[in-house]
Design a protein around this motif. Structure first.
Motif, short mmCIF file in Angstrom:
data_model
loop_
_atom_site.label_atom_id
_atom_site.label_comp_id
_atom_site.label_asym_id
_atom_site.label_seq_id
_atom_site.Cartn_x
_atom_site.Cartn_y
_atom_site.Cartn_z
N UNK A 284 -1.45 -3.79 -5.79
CA UNK A 284 -2.15 -2.55 -6.06
C UNK A 284 -3.53 -2.66 -5.42
N UNK A 285 -3.84 -1.74 -4.52
CA UNK A 285 -5.14 -1.74 -3.86
C UNK A 285 -5.71 -0.33 -3.96
N UNK A 286 -6.86 -0.20 -4.59
CA UNK A 286 -7.48 1.12 -4.82
C UNK A 286 -6.50 2.10 -5.46
N UNK A 287 -5.78 1.61 -6.48
CA UNK A 287 -4.82 2.45 -7.20
C UNK A 287 -3.62 2.88 -6.35
N UNK B 249 2.94 -1.77 -15.63
CA UNK B 249 2.08 -1.68 -14.45
C UNK B 249 2.05 -3.00 -13.69
N UNK B 250 3.15 -3.78 -13.82
CA UNK B 250 3.21 -5.10 -13.23
C UNK B 250 3.95 -5.03 -11.89
N UNK B 251 3.20 -4.83 -10.80
CA UNK B 251 3.84 -4.62 -9.50
C UNK B 251 4.54 -5.88 -8.99
N UNK B 252 3.96 -7.04 -9.29
CA UNK B 252 4.57 -8.30 -8.83
C UNK B 252 5.96 -8.48 -9.42
N UNK B 253 6.11 -8.10 -10.72
CA UNK B 253 7.40 -8.26 -11.40
C UNK B 253 8.43 -7.31 -10.79
#
Lengths: 149, 159
Positions: A36-39, A15-19
């Motif tokens: 991730x903003x508000x899922x 769940x690591x969006x930056x990676x």
């Protein structure tokens, strides 16, 4: 399987969006980010003077907004679907609605249809207000998803 | 096309203006090779920071988008009887085959219809062989009603 896909799948599993975005050299060059903003997965284009396309207004270069839209669509597919290959853009169409001001741009992609081989995605980009998009796009992508167990 | 004489300057002065007026074109390292009425040929030398997939070295689609937007905009500009600001309304790109890692990308645009308000442009991106393009695209541009402020000041076309 490519190293980049493996990296993307591991980042997705954590769940690591930056990676997910850190693996893309062009994203670093342009200043593309993901949060991730508000899922919801949200693409961000961080403002820098190198993104300007018309200094008299000033306004962002249309290509940079297009890149944000396409990148956000690709990563939304990689986020939503368990892939065995990176998605390939078939066609991408951008409508420019307002000039991009010299500040950050946000984008949100929605997969409108996921078939076995093609995903249809719609994306919109905005600055001050989400209800006042500066550009929208529609794209078709070739996908190879992992077989369902 | 109108018979009015147009001041377009040399390729070197066009390139200078193309970079000065459009900082992102300079950031990408875009080079104008030729321009004629309603046509432009632009080159993008490969750089590792343009890569979308580090495993394969293939360019990110966003680079092609910027290259075609710039080339099509220049094509539209070269079709104008007098310099006015233009804004992209719509841009469609079809990705026909993957770009070759490490290779320079060329783009050609052609403004095939110009009205008082809108320029219609189409073109391709390719490596060495124009008959085997990596992408094809089409764009429409809205033309401003008034001449550009900077163009009025210098009397020169500034892409």
């Amino acid at each position: 399987m490519s190293a980049s896909l493996e990296q993307l799948r591991e980042a997705r599993a954590r769940g690591d969006v930056r990676a997910m975005i850190a693996a893309i050299p062009y994203a670093r060059f342009l200043g593309l980010d993901l949060e991730l903003a508000d899922d919801e997965l949200r693409g961000v284009l961080r403002y820098s003077d190198a993104l300007i396309g018309d200094p008299t207004l000033p306004a962002l270069h249309g290509g940079t907004i297009g890149a944000l839209l396409e990148n956000t669509a690709l990563l939304q597919i990689a986020w939503d679907i368990d892939l065995v290959a990176l998605p390939k853009t078939i066609s991408f169409t951008i409508a420019y609605l307002r000039s991009g001001k010299p500040r950050d741009v946000y984008a949100r992609a929605t997969i409108t249809r996921q078939g076995r081989r093609v995903a249809n995605v719609q994306v919109e980009a905005w600055q001050e207000e989400r209800a006042r998009p500066i550009a929208t796009a529609a794209g078709q992508f070739l996908i190879q998803s992992a077989p369902r167990r | 096309m109108s018979d009015e004489p147009r001041v377009v300057g040399t390729l070197a002065s066009q390139l200078q203006a193309f970079h000065k007026i459009i900082p992102h074109n300079r950031a990408l390292g875009l080079e104008i090779l030729t321009t004629t009425d309603g046509r432009a040929h632009v080159r993008l030398p490969y750089r590792p920071e343009f890569v979308g997939d580090p495993h394969t070295g293939v360019l990110h689609g966003g680079v092609i988008t910027s290259l075609l937007d710039a080339t099509f905009g220049l094509s539209a500009f070269m079709a104008l009887p007098r310099p006015v600001s233009i804004a992209t309304l719509d841009l469609r790109i079809d990705y026909l085959r993957p770009a070759t890692p490490g290779a320079t990308v060329h783009a050609r645009g052609e403004c095939y219809r110009l009205t008082r308000s809108v320029a219609f442009v189409r073109g391709i991106a390719y490596h060495d062989d124009e008959d085997s393009p990596i992408a094809s695209g089409a764009a429409t541009f809205m033309l401003a009603n008034r001449p550009r402020r900077d163009a009025r000041a210098t009397g020169e076309v500034q892409p």
